[in-house]
Design an enzyme around this catalytic site. Structure first.
Site, mmCIF file in Angstrom:
data_model
loop_
_atom_site.group_PDB
_atom_site.id
_atom_site.type_symbol
_atom_site.label_atom_id
_atom_site.label_comp_id
_atom_site.label_asym_id
_atom_site.label_seq_id
_atom_site.Cartn_x
_atom_site.Cartn_y
_atom_site.Cartn_z
ATOM 1 N N LYS A 179 0.836 -1.197 0.000
ATOM 2 C CA LYS A 179 0.000 0.000 0.000
ATOM 3 C C LYS A 179 0.869 1.245 0.000
ATOM 4 O O LYS A 179 1.904 1.302 0.645
ATOM 5 C CB LYS A 179 -0.903 -0.007 1.239
ATOM 6 N N HIS A 251 -7.408 -13.649 1.887
ATOM 7 C CA HIS A 251 -7.197 -13.035 3.193
ATOM 8 C C HIS A 251 -7.167 -14.099 4.297
ATOM 9 O O HIS A 251 -6.481 -13.922 5.311
ATOM 10 C CB HIS A 251 -8.278 -11.992 3.472
ATOM 11 N N TYR A 286 -3.575 -10.811 15.473
ATOM 12 C CA TYR A 286 -3.207 -12.211 15.296
ATOM 13 C C TYR A 286 -2.809 -12.867 16.609
ATOM 14 O O TYR A 286 -2.929 -14.080 16.760
ATOM 15 C CB TYR A 286 -2.075 -12.326 14.270
#
Length: 305
Positions: A179, A251, A286
């Protein structure tokens, strides 16, 4: 901008000025949304029989509370809080409010759902069985796509943007453009690199055309692989009950790669760098996945859980 003529003269004038102030540094979508929110806030003031100059914290909170009671999502309420803050700052700056009540209103905390994570052993089994000998170019690409996504944790858009010179075979790494055109280098495991080499040797030449350029992954017509087709490759490979835990998307592989790394002892900073997260906070979700799995195992196995 939308019609402001239906408002009272003073409010219509304010909304017109507010619109002009917004267009200089915000996208058209944001301008429309903020203007609509400001109009709704003005309508709420009118319902209460109050003037714009009487806008205060209590009024803002009653407006937001009404949205919450009507079932508006947290994301919607949060956006309207942001719009209200910009609007009250504008009113204060232009002398219509003596003090700005916007900073005293807090946005609701966003609920982050835990990502689905694939079982490690069953994922490995699915990948091992995904491409029998003699597969077509489509199957070779499908295996390479899934292997690379799982091995690196990169985004599907980053995978589709890979060029041939982004592969460093000697160092077993990929150069990825993330990004904001941010570049990073990620390691790629031996099974994924082997699947990638099979695709490049036996699959890609079947579809390559003079206009294919340096794209690593191609579609059947020779153009660069699109994200929608890459998602379909993942779905076809992982959409098996024995390998799936929730969804079967790129994803899901990204979430799974991060969680499996943490389960294996990787530190959070390394996983942050691998995923290309600008903030460590984005990576910390996570750790919750890993703790959730640990708690589930504990509750199943411990005699005094």
């Amino acid at each position: 901008m939308g019609d402001v003529s239906a408002e009272s003269g003073d409010v219509a004038e304010v909304l017109t000025e507010f619109h002009h102030a917004l267009v200089h540094d915000r996208s058209p979508h944001t301008v429309r949304a903020y203007l609509a929110d400001a109009r709704a806030l003005c309508a709420h003031l009118n319902t209460l029989g109050r003037r714009l100059e009487e806008l205060d914290v209590a009024t803002l909170r009653s407006w937001l509370s009404g949205m919450h009671d009507s079932g508006a999502s947290r994301a919607t309420v949060a956006r309207r809080v942001a719009a209200a803050r910009v609007f009250t700052a504008f009113l204060t700056r232009t002398g219509r409010l003596a003090a700005d009540p916007g900073p005293m209103v807090s946005a609701p905390r966003q609920q982050r759902s835990l990502p689905g994570v694939l079982d490690e052993e069953k994922t490995a089994t699915a990948l091992d069985n995904s491409s029998p000998p003699g597969d077509s170019a489509a199957a070779l690409r499908r295996t390479a796509v899934v292997e690379v996504l799982y091995a690196t944790g990169i985004r599907v858009g980053e995978l589709c943007a890979l060029d041939l010179d982004d592969i460093d075979r000697e160092r077993r790494t990929l150069r990825v453009w993330g990004k904001g055109s941010a570049q990073r280098v990620v390691p790629v495991g031996a099974p994924a690199l082997a699947a990638l080499e099979r695709w490049l040797r036996d699959g890609r030449p079947q579809w390559a055309t003079p206009s294919s350029g340096p794209a690593v992954f191609l579609g059947a017509r020779g153009g660069r692989l699109g994200t929608r087709t890459a998602r379909r490759d993942v779905h076809q490979c992982l959409d098996r009950e024995e390998a799936r835990n929730g969804s079967s998307s790129p994803h899901t592989l990204r979430h799974s790669a991060a969680t499996h790394l943490l389960n294996g002892g990787a530190d959070l900073r390394s996983v942050q760098e691998l995923l290309g997260h600008a903030s460590l906070q984005s990576t910390q979700v996570y750790t919750h996945v890993s703790v959730e799995r640990l708690a589930h195992t504990y509750n199943q196995a411990h005699p005094r859980a």
